[in-house]
Structure formats: structure tokens, C-alpha cells
Design a protein around this motif. Structure first.
Motif, short mmCIF file in Angstrom:
data_model
loop_
_atom_site.label_atom_id
_atom_site.label_comp_id
_atom_site.label_asym_id
_atom_site.label_seq_id
_atom_site.Cartn_x
_atom_site.Cartn_y
_atom_site.Cartn_z
N ASN A 161 0.82 -1.22 0.00
CA ASN A 161 0.00 0.00 0.00
C ASN A 161 0.85 1.26 0.00
OD1 ASN A 161 0.87 -0.51 2.68
ND2 ASN A 161 -0.77 0.76 3.50
N ARG A 162 2.18 1.12 0.23
CA ARG A 162 3.07 2.28 0.19
C ARG A 162 4.03 2.22 -1.00
NH1 ARG A 162 2.49 4.96 5.40
NH2 ARG A 162 3.92 6.53 4.58
N LEU A 163 3.78 1.34 -1.95
CA LEU A 163 4.67 1.18 -3.10
C LEU A 163 4.51 2.34 -4.07
CD1 LEU A 163 6.70 -0.65 -4.62
CD2 LEU A 163 4.72 -1.74 -5.72
N ILE A 164 5.59 3.11 -4.26
CA ILE A 164 5.54 4.26 -5.17
C ILE A 164 6.66 4.25 -6.20
CG2 ILE A 164 4.30 5.75 -3.55
CD1 ILE A 164 6.98 7.06 -2.85
N ALA A 165 7.65 3.36 -6.05
CA ALA A 165 8.75 3.30 -7.01
C ALA A 165 9.25 1.86 -7.10
CB ALA A 165 9.90 4.23 -6.61
N THR A 166 9.83 1.50 -8.24
CA THR A 166 10.37 0.16 -8.42
C THR A 166 11.74 0.23 -9.07
OG1 THR A 166 9.24 -0.04 -10.56
CG2 THR A 166 8.13 -0.99 -8.63
N HIS A 167 12.61 -0.68 -8.67
CA HIS A 167 13.87 -0.95 -9.35
C HIS A 167 13.80 -2.41 -9.79
CE1 HIS A 167 16.46 2.47 -7.40
NE2 HIS A 167 15.52 2.92 -8.22
N ILE A 168 13.54 -2.63 -11.06
CA ILE A 168 13.29 -3.97 -11.57
C ILE A 168 14.55 -4.52 -12.24
CG2 ILE A 168 11.92 -5.31 -13.21
CD1 ILE A 168 10.37 -4.34 -10.72
N HIS A 169 15.01 -5.67 -11.74
CA HIS A 169 16.14 -6.37 -12.35
C HIS A 169 16.19 -7.78 -11.81
CE1 HIS A 169 18.64 -5.46 -8.68
NE2 HIS A 169 17.87 -4.38 -8.68
N ASP A 170 17.03 -8.61 -12.40
CA ASP A 170 17.07 -10.04 -12.12
C ASP A 170 18.45 -10.46 -11.64
OD1 ASP A 170 16.22 -12.72 -12.04
OD2 ASP A 170 15.23 -12.59 -14.00
N ASN A 171 18.53 -11.62 -11.00
CA ASN A 171 19.81 -12.20 -10.63
C ASN A 171 19.63 -13.71 -10.42
OD1 ASN A 171 19.10 -12.78 -7.78
ND2 ASN A 171 19.18 -10.55 -7.51
N PHE A 172 20.72 -14.37 -10.05
CA PHE A 172 20.68 -15.82 -9.83
C PHE A 172 20.70 -16.19 -8.35
CE2 PHE A 172 22.27 -15.49 -14.19
CZ PHE A 172 21.44 -16.39 -14.84
N GLY A 173 20.48 -15.20 -7.49
CA GLY A 173 20.39 -15.46 -6.07
C GLY A 173 21.71 -15.46 -5.33
N ALA A 174 22.81 -15.19 -6.03
CA ALA A 174 24.12 -15.20 -5.39
C ALA A 174 24.70 -13.80 -5.23
CB ALA A 174 25.10 -16.06 -6.19
N LYS A 175 24.48 -12.93 -6.21
CA LYS A 175 24.97 -11.56 -6.11
C LYS A 175 24.05 -10.62 -6.88
CE LYS A 175 28.29 -11.94 -9.94
NZ LYS A 175 29.72 -11.73 -10.32
N ASP A 176 24.30 -9.34 -6.72
CA ASP A 176 23.42 -8.30 -7.24
C ASP A 176 23.75 -8.03 -8.71
OD1 ASP A 176 21.47 -6.33 -7.15
OD2 ASP A 176 22.84 -4.80 -6.36
N ASN A 177 23.31 -8.91 -9.61
CA ASN A 177 23.71 -8.85 -11.02
C ASN A 177 23.09 -7.70 -11.80
OD1 ASN A 177 23.27 -12.13 -10.41
ND2 ASN A 177 25.27 -11.56 -11.24
N HIS A 178 21.89 -7.28 -11.45
CA HIS A 178 21.15 -6.25 -12.19
C HIS A 178 20.96 -6.65 -13.65
CE1 HIS A 178 20.63 -2.75 -9.40
NE2 HIS A 178 21.45 -3.50 -8.70
N LEU A 179 20.45 -7.86 -13.87
CA LEU A 179 20.17 -8.36 -15.21
C LEU A 179 18.76 -7.97 -15.65
CD1 LEU A 179 21.54 -11.99 -14.73
CD2 LEU A 179 22.75 -10.06 -15.77
N LEU A 180 18.52 -8.07 -16.94
CA LEU A 180 17.15 -7.90 -17.44
C LEU A 180 16.28 -9.03 -16.90
CD1 LEU A 180 17.85 -7.00 -21.17
CD2 LEU A 180 16.92 -5.46 -19.43
N PRO A 181 15.01 -8.76 -16.61
CA PRO A 181 14.10 -9.83 -16.20
C PRO A 181 14.09 -10.99 -17.20
CG PRO A 181 13.09 -7.71 -15.80
CD PRO A 181 14.38 -7.42 -16.54
#
Length: 305
Positions: free
Chosen positions: A222-242
């Protein structure tokens, strides 16, 4: 269909801020994006002069783009800030969490500078890192020590934001557990109204904090106003395309669709993760963005049935 992607600063041109960013904006628009998340100088204590703010507003408008969000700064980002050969050159003299009043007030002024930038763009929010560790909640004393200066800073920023119609979106980060971030949001959202502060859901960060879970959206959607959308493999912050990692985009889009979040989603996917020409990257990113926007729209239609 509205779609949004982060504009990064890639100093490949001699005059990177005007020629370089203009080139990026043109590529983004040509790929089909309608909105951007403004990212240059995110995290740093660089101060934007009025002439820079007006110039930046103009080049984005001339590119035919709208700004969905501005990534602001708390002056403490160890990735984006200036780091020299010796420790004292790390710039953190502007810090909204500092117990030293001159430093805290400097941080407030810096954040007002980014609020002014967002207002010039007509952007509805700025994304803010609230750096927190699990140690904050180990005792009532440590919690008070952390929140006292932060609350003073936010109290001072509240009327400034409301007057300019710019909200603060507190981002999910990686420097504490998911439980600590949930406690942070509980404190912030119980103290401040939704017109002032809300949630920036970072999909890749939250996957690393709670693999396969979406508690932050379930509890604070109910407080969601911005998103940072990206993907990874669960090990590190890859910032890949979905769809290039392991995140469950069906579950994520359904969870977002159940909120009142105003699309588009913002892709925080830097092109340096992919060894392809810039134009190729942006066109591929747009196809993925359009796919996610349709998934959100479909989920919302089903909710309304």
C-alpha cells in the motif's frame, strides 16, 4: 504502453553530461521507452546548480521523455561517491543520519537539491538509500541513536516535499537482513504519511534478502511508489534484465498488480552487463519491459473480474 528504464552516466564522450547523456536519451526514446529513472550523480554529494537542473530538465524534455523517478542521494554511497587513495578522501560530509548537526543539516540541503531536480522534471518521487544494519535493532538505545537524527532530517524535509509534490521512496538495500528492512519500513510508515514517504521495491535486492519471498510487497504494498526492476541468480546483485536470472516474474507482477502502484515499472538494468551495442541493449530491454507491463495489466484485469 508506458515503459521506463534507468539512464546511467557512461563517460564515453569527452562531454559526457551533455553529449553523452543526450545520446543515451535518444537511444532510450528510439527503443520505445516513454519514461526514465534519472540516475547520474545518484549517491554522490555532488551539488547541482540551478543552471544544471534547468539544462537537465530541458534535454530530457527535448528527447520526448518523462521522468518517473529520480535516484537521489544521502551522500554516503561507497559505489557512486568519490573515493581516493587514502580513507579521508571519502566524501560523507553531507549525511542525513549524522549525529553531528552540521553534517546532518548538510545532508538535508543535499537532499533538497535532488527534490528540486525531481520537481523540475515533474517527477513524482525521489528514491533514497536509508543505510541500516541489523545492529540498529539490537537494543532500544541503538535504535534511538539511529533514528533520532534520521527523524529530525525527515521532519525537516516533509513540508519541502509536500510543497513540491515530490515523495521520498525508501529503497530496499543489501546492508541488513530482510527483517531489519521490514522494521525500518514499519517505523517510517507508521510515523509519516503516504503523501510524504513510501516504498521503493528493488526486486533483485529483495531476492537476495528473502529468496523466493515477497513479504515486503505483501506487507507494505500500500506504500509502493517506485520500483527498481532487475534479475539475478540469487548469489549476487547482477542487475540483469528480467527473465535472464531466476526471479519468479509471474509472482512478482501479480504482487505488484495487487497494489495501487502507478506503472510503468522502472528497469534498473545497466547495459554494461551485456556485451552488445547500446541500441541493441535498449531495444531488447524495451521488449522485456513491454512484456512485464502486459503481465501487470493482465493480472489487474483478473483481479477486477
Amino acid at each position: 504502453m508506458d515503459t521506463c528504464i534507468t539512464v546511467w552516466h557512461w563517460p564515453t564522450q569527452e562531454r559526457w553530461f551533455d553529449e553523452g547523456i543526450r545520446t543515451s536519451l535518444d537511444l532510450v526514446r528510439h527503443a520505445g521507452f516513454t519514461h526514465i529513472n534519472w540516475n547520474p550523480d545518484a549517491g554522490s554529494s555532488y551539488w547541482m546548480a540551478d543552471a544544471e537542473i534547468e539544462f537537465t530538465r530541458r534535454i530530457v524534455a527535448e528527447a520526448g521523455l518523462k521522468v518517473h523517478s529520480v535516484h537521489s542521494t544521502n551522500g554516503r554511497n561507497t559505489v557512486s561517491e568519490l573515493i581516493g587513495p587514502v580513507p579521508f578522501t571519502f566524501e560523507s560530509r553531507k549525511d542525513i543520519r549524522s549525529p553531528h548537526e552540521w553534517q546532518r543539516l548538510s545532508g538535508v540541503e543535499l537532499l533538497k537539491n535532488r527534490i528540486d531536480l525531481a520537481a523540475a522534471f515533474g517527477a513524482p518521487n525521489i528514491v533514497l538509500h536509508v543505510d541500516i544494519s541489523d545492529d540498529v535493532f539490537r537494543s532500544p538505545e541503538s535504535e534511538t541513536k539511529f533514528f533520532a537524527p534520521l527523524y529530525r532530517s525527515l521532519d525537516e524535509l516533509l513540508p519541502y516535499c509536500l510543497e513540491r509534490k515530490v515523495q521520498i521512496a525508501a529503497e530496499t538495500l543489501l546492508d541488513a537482513s530482510g527483517g531489519s528492512f521490514l522494521k525500518l519500513y514499519d517505523r517510517l510508515f507508521s510515523r509519516y504519511e503516504a503523501a510524504f514517504i513510501g516504498l521503493c521495491y528493488d526486486s533483485g535486492h529483495w531476492e537476495l534478502l528473502e529468496p523466493g519471498g515477497l513479504t515486503v510487497l505483501e506487507r507494505y504494498g500500500n506504500r509502493l511508489i517506485a520500483t527498481h526492476i532487475h534479475d539475478n541468480f540469487g548469489a549476487k546483485d547482477n542487475h540483469l534484465l528480467p527473465f535472464d536470472g531466476r526471479l519468479d516474474w509471474n509472482a512478482i507482477t501479480k504482487a505488484i498488480a495487487a497494489t495501487d502502484y502507478v506503472t510503468p515499472l522502472n528497469f534498473e538494468t545497466p547495459m554494461d552487463r551485456y556485451g552488445v551495442p547500446d541500441a541493441v541493449f535498449y531495444h531488447r530491454a524495451h521488449a522485456v519491459a513491454a512484456r512485464l507491463e502486459e503481465m501487470i495489466a493482465t493480472a489487474r484485469r483478473k483481479i477486477g473480474e
